[in-house]
Design a protein around this motif. Structure first.
Motif, PDB file in Angstrom:
ATOM      1  N   VAL A 260       8.813  48.014  -0.422  1.00 32.92           N
ATOM      2  CA  VAL A 260       9.601  48.168  -1.649  1.00 32.92           C
ATOM      3  C   VAL A 260      10.078  46.811  -2.171  1.00 32.92           C
ATOM      4  O   VAL A 260       9.899  46.485  -3.348  1.00 32.92           O
ATOM      5  CB  VAL A 260      10.796  49.113  -1.409  1.00 32.92           C
ATOM      6  CG1 VAL A 260      11.718  49.157  -2.608  1.00 32.92           C
ATOM      7  CG2 VAL A 260      10.305  50.518  -1.069  1.00 32.92           C
TER       8      VAL A 260
ATOM      9  N   TRP B 237       6.707  53.246   4.101  1.00 29.78           N
ATOM     10  CA  TRP B 237       6.218  54.472   3.450  1.00 29.78           C
ATOM     11  C   TRP B 237       4.707  54.622   3.567  1.00 29.78           C
ATOM     12  O   TRP B 237       4.159  55.649   3.177  1.00 29.78           O
ATOM     13  CB  TRP B 237       6.641  54.500   1.982  1.00 29.78           C
ATOM     14  CG  TRP B 237       8.125  54.534   1.832  1.00 29.78           C
ATOM     15  CD1 TRP B 237       8.944  53.509   1.434  1.00 29.78           C
ATOM     16  CD2 TRP B 237       8.993  55.636   2.107  1.00 29.78           C
ATOM     17  NE1 TRP B 237      10.252  53.913   1.447  1.00 29.78           N
ATOM     18  CE2 TRP B 237      10.307  55.224   1.850  1.00 29.78           C
ATOM     19  CE3 TRP B 237       8.783  56.951   2.549  1.00 29.78           C
ATOM     20  CZ2 TRP B 237      11.410  56.053   2.015  1.00 29.78           C
ATOM     21  CZ3 TRP B 237       9.874  57.778   2.717  1.00 29.78           C
ATOM     22  CH2 TRP B 237      11.171  57.335   2.445  1.00 29.78           C
TER      23      TRP B 237
ATOM     24  N   GLN C 287      11.294  61.691   4.478  1.00 28.14           N
ATOM     25  CA  GLN C 287      11.625  61.781   3.058  1.00 28.14           C
ATOM     26  C   GLN C 287      12.752  60.810   2.763  1.00 28.14           C
ATOM     27  O   GLN C 287      13.349  60.239   3.672  1.00 28.14           O
ATOM     28  CB  GLN C 287      12.024  63.204   2.671  1.00 28.14           C
ATOM     29  CG  GLN C 287      13.326  63.685   3.272  1.00 28.14           C
ATOM     30  CD  GLN C 287      13.645  65.117   2.880  1.00 28.14           C
ATOM     31  OE1 GLN C 287      12.788  65.983   2.910  1.00 28.14           O
ATOM     32  NE2 GLN C 287      14.881  65.371   2.520  1.00 28.14           N
ATOM     33  N   THR C 288      13.029  60.609   1.489  1.00 28.02           N
ATOM     34  CA  THR C 288      14.095  59.679   1.124  1.00 28.02           C
ATOM     35  C   THR C 288      15.445  60.255   1.539  1.00 28.02           C
ATOM     36  O   THR C 288      15.601  61.465   1.687  1.00 28.02           O
ATOM     37  CB  THR C 288      14.120  59.415  -0.397  1.00 28.02           C
ATOM     38  OG1 THR C 288      14.406  60.637  -1.081  1.00 28.02           O
ATOM     39  CG2 THR C 288      12.799  58.842  -0.882  1.00 28.02           C
TER      40      THR C 288
ATOM     41  N   LYS D  85      15.775  60.901  -6.008  1.00 29.70           N
ATOM     42  CA  LYS D  85      14.688  60.127  -6.620  1.00 29.70           C
ATOM     43  C   LYS D  85      15.151  59.262  -7.786  1.00 29.70           C
ATOM     44  O   LYS D  85      14.561  58.213  -8.044  1.00 29.70           O
ATOM     45  CB  LYS D  85      13.557  61.051  -7.069  1.00 29.70           C
ATOM     46  CG  LYS D  85      13.894  61.958  -8.239  1.00 29.70           C
ATOM     47  CD  LYS D  85      12.681  62.779  -8.627  1.00 29.70           C
ATOM     48  CE  LYS D  85      12.967  63.649  -9.836  1.00 29.70           C
ATOM     49  NZ  LYS D  85      11.774  64.422 -10.215  1.00 29.70           N
TER      50      LYS D  85
ATOM     51  N   TYR E 194      16.405  56.168  -5.978  1.00 23.12           N
ATOM     52  CA  TYR E 194      15.424  55.466  -5.161  1.00 23.12           C
ATOM     53  C   TYR E 194      14.182  55.202  -6.005  1.00 23.12           C
ATOM     54  O   TYR E 194      13.132  55.818  -5.824  1.00 23.12           O
ATOM     55  CB  TYR E 194      15.065  56.290  -3.923  1.00 23.12           C
ATOM     56  CG  TYR E 194      14.403  55.471  -2.833  1.00 23.12           C
ATOM     57  CD1 TYR E 194      15.179  54.764  -1.928  1.00 23.12           C
ATOM     58  CD2 TYR E 194      13.029  55.389  -2.734  1.00 23.12           C
ATOM     59  CE1 TYR E 194      14.597  53.997  -0.933  1.00 23.12           C
ATOM     60  CE2 TYR E 194      12.426  54.625  -1.746  1.00 23.12           C
ATOM     61  CZ  TYR E 194      13.208  53.936  -0.854  1.00 23.12           C
ATOM     62  OH  TYR E 194      12.622  53.176   0.128  1.00 23.12           O
ATOM     63  N   ARG E 195      14.317  54.304  -6.948  1.00 23.22           N
ATOM     64  CA  ARG E 195      13.223  53.992  -7.882  1.00 23.22           C
ATOM     65  C   ARG E 195      13.411  52.602  -8.438  1.00 23.22           C
ATOM     66  O   ARG E 195      14.492  52.029  -8.351  1.00 23.22           O
ATOM     67  CB  ARG E 195      13.201  55.004  -9.021  1.00 23.22           C
ATOM     68  CG  ARG E 195      14.538  55.068  -9.771  1.00 23.22           C
ATOM     69  CD  ARG E 195      14.443  55.692 -11.107  1.00 23.22           C
ATOM     70  NE  ARG E 195      13.862  54.759 -12.060  1.00 23.22           N
ATOM     71  CZ  ARG E 195      13.917  54.908 -13.372  1.00 23.22           C
ATOM     72  NH1 ARG E 195      14.515  55.948 -13.898  1.00 23.22           N
ATOM     73  NH2 ARG E 195      13.375  54.026 -14.174  1.00 23.22           N
TER      74      ARG E 195
ATOM     75  N   MET F  56      10.272  57.952 -11.092  1.00 19.64           N
ATOM     76  CA  MET F  56       9.401  58.780 -10.262  1.00 19.64           C
ATOM     77  C   MET F  56       8.930  59.959 -11.105  1.00 19.64           C
ATOM     78  O   MET F  56       9.616  60.370 -12.039  1.00 19.64           O
ATOM     79  CB  MET F  56      10.139  59.258  -9.014  1.00 19.64           C
ATOM     80  CG  MET F  56      10.334  58.166  -7.979  1.00 19.64           C
ATOM     81  SD  MET F  56      10.712  58.850  -6.370  1.00 19.64           S
ATOM     82  CE  MET F  56      10.781  57.363  -5.380  1.00 19.64           C
TER      83      MET F  56
ATOM     84  N   TYR G 254       8.179  65.449  -8.895  1.00 23.82           N
ATOM     85  CA  TYR G 254       8.668  65.142  -7.554  1.00 23.82           C
ATOM     86  C   TYR G 254       9.968  65.902  -7.299  1.00 23.82           C
ATOM     87  O   TYR G 254      10.790  66.057  -8.211  1.00 23.82           O
ATOM     88  CB  TYR G 254       8.951  63.648  -7.408  1.00 23.82           C
ATOM     89  CG  TYR G 254       7.764  62.792  -7.053  1.00 23.82           C
ATOM     90  CD1 TYR G 254       6.454  63.196  -7.317  1.00 23.82           C
ATOM     91  CD2 TYR G 254       7.942  61.552  -6.460  1.00 23.82           C
ATOM     92  CE1 TYR G 254       5.375  62.386  -6.996  1.00 23.82           C
ATOM     93  CE2 TYR G 254       6.864  60.735  -6.134  1.00 23.82           C
ATOM     94  CZ  TYR G 254       5.596  61.160  -6.406  1.00 23.82           C
ATOM     95  OH  TYR G 254       4.528  60.362  -6.092  1.00 23.82           O
TER      96      TYR G 254
ATOM     97  N   GLN H  35       4.722  61.049  -1.211  1.00 18.18           N
ATOM     98  CA  GLN H  35       5.045  60.904  -2.631  1.00 18.18           C
ATOM     99  C   GLN H  35       5.595  59.500  -2.913  1.00 18.18           C
ATOM    100  O   GLN H  35       5.233  58.872  -3.912  1.00 18.18           O
ATOM    101  CB  GLN H  35       6.047  61.968  -3.056  1.00 18.18           C
ATOM    102  CG  GLN H  35       5.474  63.369  -3.015  1.00 18.18           C
ATOM    103  CD  GLN H  35       6.528  64.433  -3.216  1.00 18.18           C
ATOM    104  OE1 GLN H  35       7.624  64.377  -2.648  1.00 18.18           O
ATOM    105  NE2 GLN H  35       6.195  65.425  -4.027  1.00 18.18           N
ATOM    106  N   VAL H  36       6.459  59.006  -2.023  1.00 23.16           N
ATOM    107  CA  VAL H  36       6.998  57.655  -2.213  1.00 23.16           C
ATOM    108  C   VAL H  36       5.870  56.632  -2.117  1.00 23.16           C
ATOM    109  O   VAL H  36       5.802  55.694  -2.910  1.00 23.16           O
ATOM    110  CB  VAL H  36       8.112  57.351  -1.184  1.00 23.16           C
ATOM    111  CG1 VAL H  36       8.616  55.918  -1.352  1.00 23.16           C
ATOM    112  CG2 VAL H  36       9.267  58.332  -1.330  1.00 23.16           C
TER     113      VAL H  36
ATOM    114  N   TYR I 253       4.001  56.643  -5.282  1.00 23.32           N
ATOM    115  CA  TYR I 253       4.829  56.005  -6.309  1.00 23.32           C
ATOM    116  C   TYR I 253       4.726  54.481  -6.209  1.00 23.32           C
ATOM    117  O   TYR I 253       4.565  53.786  -7.223  1.00 23.32           O
ATOM    118  CB  TYR I 253       6.272  56.465  -6.160  1.00 23.32           C
ATOM    119  CG  TYR I 253       7.269  55.697  -6.978  1.00 23.32           C
ATOM    120  CD1 TYR I 253       7.379  55.902  -8.349  1.00 23.32           C
ATOM    121  CD2 TYR I 253       8.118  54.758  -6.386  1.00 23.32           C
ATOM    122  CE1 TYR I 253       8.304  55.192  -9.115  1.00 23.32           C
ATOM    123  CE2 TYR I 253       9.039  54.054  -7.135  1.00 23.32           C
ATOM    124  CZ  TYR I 253       9.130  54.268  -8.490  1.00 23.32           C
ATOM    125  OH  TYR I 253      10.040  53.561  -9.242  1.00 23.32           O
TER     126      TYR I 253
END
Length: 199
Positions: free
Chosen positions: A14, A43, A53-54, A58, A61-62, A68, A72, A80-81, A84
């Motif tokens: 990230v 991830w 998962q987060t 969402k 966390y972007r 996102m 989602y 999924q993350v 992304y």
């Protein structure tokens, strides 16, 4: 006017992606290095445990410039993350600056006296050194396993027991039908305890 620098970004998670994007859009020459086979950091699916998962919604966390996807869930799952992060890299042309399967073995001050650093890089072709004006270390606090040992652990393993780090828990079948103890009480420990108990 920004003076163009030769910048190294270490890490493809990230923070590494955000740093590479920021330096690139400001016109610097960016060389980014990820020691594994893909971007995504923790991830990346081969580094994640089942059910990850987060722990943030969402919308929090972007990245600021890429929401996102609407489909989602509120708490996105690991795959999924990862998808992304791939889309973020594609949006900003970051794949072209990343060297995958490339480890940074050392970082020392440049011997020529110029400001900056010399990185010793290792990939499938071997080891080489390269100079940079600036280095962003974006390896995160979870880039290396924190493995602890306990009294009696050797005897436990000798009798058929298994001791593993959360990063090695890749399939619920590994613990099916076994008595499991999870040490720790933070995110990965609670996620794995729930996942293991459901399988």
């Amino acid at each position: 006017m920004v003076t163009r620098k030769k910048v190294a970004v270490i890490g493809g998670g990230v923070s590494g992606l955000a740093a590479a994007k920021a330096f690139k859009e400001r016109g610097h020459e960016v060389h980014a290095f990820e020691r594994t086979h893909d971007i995504g950091g923790v991830w990346e699916p081969s580094r994640s445990y089942p059910g990850v998962q987060t722990q943030s919604p969402k919308d929090l966390y972007r990245y600021t410039d890429l929401a996102m996807p609407d489909d989602y869930p509120e708490w996105p799952k690991g795959p999924q993350v990862h998808a992304y992060l791939q889309s973020y890299a594609d949006k900003h042309g970051l794949r072209e600056v990343y060297s995958l399967d490339t480890a940074v073995r050392s970082m020392t001050r440049r011997e020529d006296g110029a400001p900056g650093w010399t990185l010793e890089l290792e990939d499938q072709a071997g080891t080489r050194s390269e100079d940079f004006d600036f280095v962003a270390v974006c390896t995160g606090q979870f880039s290396d396993k924190n493995v602890i040992t306990h009294p009696g652990q050797d005897a436990f393993v000798a009798q058929g027991g298994t001791v593993m780090h959360s990063s090695e828990y890749t399939d619920p079948a590994m613990v099916r039908g076994k008595r499991v103890v999870v040490l720790g009480g933070s995110k990965s420990a609670t996620d794995i305890a729930v996942n293991a108990s459901q399988n």
